[in-house]
Motif scaffolding. Structure first.
Motif, PDB file in Angstrom:
ATOM      1  N   HIS A   1       0.814  -1.237   0.064  1.00  0.00           N
ATOM      2  CA  HIS A   1      -0.027   0.078  -0.302  1.00  0.00           C
ATOM      3  C   HIS A   1       0.743   1.209  -0.111  1.00  0.00           C
ATOM      4  O   HIS A   1       0.530   2.460  -0.648  1.00  0.00           O
ATOM      5  N   GLU A   2       2.012   1.261   0.784  1.00  0.00           N
ATOM      6  CA  GLU A   2       2.867   2.406   0.585  1.00  0.00           C
ATOM      7  C   GLU A   2       3.447   2.726  -0.681  1.00  0.00           C
ATOM      8  O   GLU A   2       3.714   3.731  -0.917  1.00  0.00           O
ATOM      9  N   VAL A   3       3.722   1.598  -1.280  1.00  0.00           N
ATOM     10  CA  VAL A   3       4.377   1.216  -2.475  1.00  0.00           C
ATOM     11  C   VAL A   3       3.406   2.103  -3.703  1.00  0.00           C
ATOM     12  O   VAL A   3       3.726   3.110  -4.510  1.00  0.00           O
ATOM     13  N   LEU A   4       2.080   1.604  -3.774  1.00  0.00           N
ATOM     14  CA  LEU A   4       0.964   2.275  -4.442  1.00  0.00           C
ATOM     15  C   LEU A   4       0.881   3.633  -4.264  1.00  0.00           C
ATOM     16  O   LEU A   4       0.723   4.363  -5.090  1.00  0.00           O
ATOM     17  N   ALA A   5       1.026   4.163  -2.760  1.00  0.00           N
ATOM     18  CA  ALA A   5       0.710   5.387  -2.503  1.00  0.00           C
ATOM     19  C   ALA A   5       2.108   6.260  -3.121  1.00  0.00           C
ATOM     20  O   ALA A   5       1.851   7.635  -3.526  1.00  0.00           O
ATOM     21  N   ALA A   6       2.886   5.666  -3.033  1.00  0.00           N
ATOM     22  CA  ALA A   6       4.324   6.490  -3.571  1.00  0.00           C
ATOM     23  C   ALA A   6       4.469   6.640  -4.985  1.00  0.00           C
ATOM     24  O   ALA A   6       5.062   7.496  -5.524  1.00  0.00           O
ATOM     25  N   CYS A   7       3.912   5.781  -5.649  1.00  0.00           N
ATOM     26  CA  CYS A   7       4.242   5.727  -7.179  1.00  0.00           C
ATOM     27  C   CYS A   7       3.425   6.383  -8.072  1.00  0.00           C
ATOM     28  O   CYS A   7       2.308   7.117  -7.813  1.00  0.00           O
ATOM     29  N   ASP A   8       4.048   6.726  -9.228  1.00  0.00           N
ATOM     30  CA  ASP A   8       3.399   7.694 -10.409  1.00  0.00           C
ATOM     31  C   ASP A   8       2.618   6.719 -11.136  1.00  0.00           C
ATOM     32  O   ASP A   8       1.688   7.025 -11.929  1.00  0.00           O
TER      33      ASP A   8
ATOM     34  N   ARG B   1       6.395   0.341 -23.026  1.00  0.00           N
ATOM     35  CA  ARG B   1       5.719   1.293 -23.877  1.00  0.00           C
ATOM     36  C   ARG B   1       4.535   1.944 -23.054  1.00  0.00           C
ATOM     37  O   ARG B   1       4.020   3.097 -23.023  1.00  0.00           O
ATOM     38  N   SER B   2       3.691   1.039 -22.722  1.00  0.00           N
ATOM     39  CA  SER B   2       2.386   1.298 -22.203  1.00  0.00           C
ATOM     40  C   SER B   2       2.575   2.073 -20.826  1.00  0.00           C
ATOM     41  O   SER B   2       1.623   2.760 -20.403  1.00  0.00           O
ATOM     42  N   THR B   3       3.472   1.514 -20.040  1.00  0.00           N
ATOM     43  CA  THR B   3       3.735   2.015 -18.697  1.00  0.00           C
ATOM     44  C   THR B   3       4.450   3.546 -18.938  1.00  0.00           C
ATOM     45  O   THR B   3       3.614   4.517 -18.199  1.00  0.00           O
ATOM     46  N   LEU B   4       5.074   3.744 -19.727  1.00  0.00           N
ATOM     47  CA  LEU B   4       5.844   4.992 -20.008  1.00  0.00           C
ATOM     48  C   LEU B   4       4.944   6.160 -20.424  1.00  0.00           C
ATOM     49  O   LEU B   4       5.136   7.355 -20.239  1.00  0.00           O
ATOM     50  N   ASP B   5       3.892   5.556 -21.335  1.00  0.00           N
ATOM     51  CA  ASP B   5       2.843   6.317 -21.843  1.00  0.00           C
ATOM     52  C   ASP B   5       2.145   6.998 -20.829  1.00  0.00           C
ATOM     53  O   ASP B   5       1.838   8.424 -20.943  1.00  0.00           O
ATOM     54  N   TRP B   6       1.807   6.279 -19.733  1.00  0.00           N
ATOM     55  CA  TRP B   6       1.237   7.128 -18.471  1.00  0.00           C
ATOM     56  C   TRP B   6       2.035   8.371 -18.127  1.00  0.00           C
ATOM     57  O   TRP B   6       1.466   9.419 -17.583  1.00  0.00           O
ATOM     58  N   LEU B   7       3.305   8.112 -18.020  1.00  0.00           N
ATOM     59  CA  LEU B   7       4.150   9.105 -17.484  1.00  0.00           C
ATOM     60  C   LEU B   7       4.292  10.394 -18.344  1.00  0.00           C
ATOM     61  O   LEU B   7       4.498  11.728 -17.879  1.00  0.00           O
TER      62      LEU B   7
END
Length: 381
Positions: free
Chosen positions: A260-267, A337-343
């Motif tokens: 949960h901390e990891v999900l809160a921290a991530c982009d 590719r799909s992950t970087l697209d969100w950023l």
């Protein structure tokens, strides 16, 4: 027996079920201060005084082929568990998710005169609709985590109550990304990609290598990315070896638990299909949902699928709000590719945040109290 001294038997077969059952136990302790809970559970349940008879990991096996491999041990546990529950004669038996293990056990216990409750309606609206007959035979009552499920069950003669989703109460409506990063020792300046390949050993082996290969490709394009992979204590050594084999030693923050901390921290998160995808949605985080499993298991599941979506966020939103890359489509290149697209798409992320906030509000209920209310009705029936 004094009403406050209720005795419940429970089985939660995996990490997500342990989390759900932990919240349920909070409600039980408030309603029945001297309640005793026994059976099979994980650390969240044990922390609330639960007495577990077997390690929860023994049941955390997914997929037809994988289950066949472990079937003799799982069948033995179920036989022993059934005998022990029949001897103990608890007020209620509660099967938490894990329908392949719990429904048959519940049916046997119910036939022997023990009240039974199933927590989390099996997804008969997504696949395996024939399972409704098993539910009708197994459960006196079903606790539903999605609002449309009680009506669906009632149409088949099964009693159910909507109790909200426990995760919606646990996860804050506006997660604090900066605070989570500080707790995990992550920089606030560089983007964070969370890698969540699943909580089962079989998932780690099938999915983590693709996720790590994708992570390596992402780091080539965006060398400043922070990569974080949370996993269970029992899997941490295997995960560390996989990170080394992928050529990412020293480049991935391997975290014991604390998802949960990891999900809160991530982009953004690259995440295996399952309950964790709903957790990510409640944290309002963009994601790429992926899955890879034994080929025969995959072909069998395809024949039983009722909806075009696999991931819970897409199923609940009735739309492909986040990408799904399943089986052969889950190549490291496509995942990266799909992950970087969100950023690179802040407007898309903003729209998704609004969709996930509305979903969170729909699922937010006082789940511990509603679970206790439903169990009280079963006890009185």
């Amino acid at each position: 027996m004094n009403a406050s001294q209720r005795r419940f038997a429970m089985v939660a077969g995996e990490a997500s079920g342990d989390l759900l059952a932990g919240r349920m136990l909070d409600g039980f302790h408030s309603r029945w201060p001297d309640v005793q809970a026994i059976g099979i559970g994980g650390p969240q349940m044990v922390a609330r005084g639960f007495q577990t008879w077997w390690p929860q990991e023994k049941l955390a096996v997914r997929g037809y082929i994988e289950v066949l491999r472990h079937y003799p041990e799982i069948a033995s546990i179920r036989r022993q568990l059934k005998a022990r529950v029949l001897h103990e004669r608890p007020d209620v038996f509660i099967g938490v998710d894990a329908p392949d293990f719990n429904l048959g056990l519940e049916a046997d216990l119910r036939a022997a005169g023990i009240r039974t409750v199933h927590f989390v309606c099996p997804s008969i609206w997504a696949w395996r609709p024939g399972r409704i007959e098993n539910i009708r035979a197994a459960a006196d009552h079903v606790l539903c985590i999605f609002p449309f499920e009680p009506e669906l069950l009632a149409s088949h003669g099964v009693a159910g109550s909507y109790v909200g989703h426990p995760l919606a109460q646990v996860i804050p409506m506006e997660p604090d990304r900066a605070a989570a990063r500080a707790k995990l020792g992550l920089s606030t300046q560089a983007p964070v990609v969370a890698l969540l390949p699943g909580s089962r050993r079989s998932e780690l082996r099938y999915i983590a290598p693709r996720f790590l290969d994708a992570a390596r490709l992402m780091r080539k394009t965006e060398p400043h990315l922070q990569l974080v992979l949370p996993t269970l204590p029992t899997l941490i050594d295997e995960a560390r070896q996989m990170i080394g084999a992928a050529g990412l030693e020293g480049q991935v923050h391997l975290i014991e638990g604390r998802s949960h901390e990891v999900l809160a921290a991530c982009d953004v998160t690259l995440i295996a299909s399952g309950t964790a995808t709903l957790e990510a949605a409640l944290f309002k985080r963009p994601m790429v949902i992926a899955y890879n499993m034994n080929y025969l298991t995959w072909r069998l599941m395809l024949t039983k699928q009722l909806q075009p979506w696999v991931g819970l966020p897409n199923i609940l939103c009735r739309d492909f709000v986040v990408p799904e890359l399943i089986q052969n489509e889950a190549t490291p290149e496509a995942l990266a590719r799909s992950t970087l697209d969100w950023l690179r798409s802040p407007a898309k992320v903003s729209n998704l945040t609004q969709r996930f906030t509305a979903l969170h509000e729909e699922l937010l209920r006082d789940t511990p109290t509603l679970c206790a209310d439903a169990i009280e009705k079963v006890l009185a029936s």
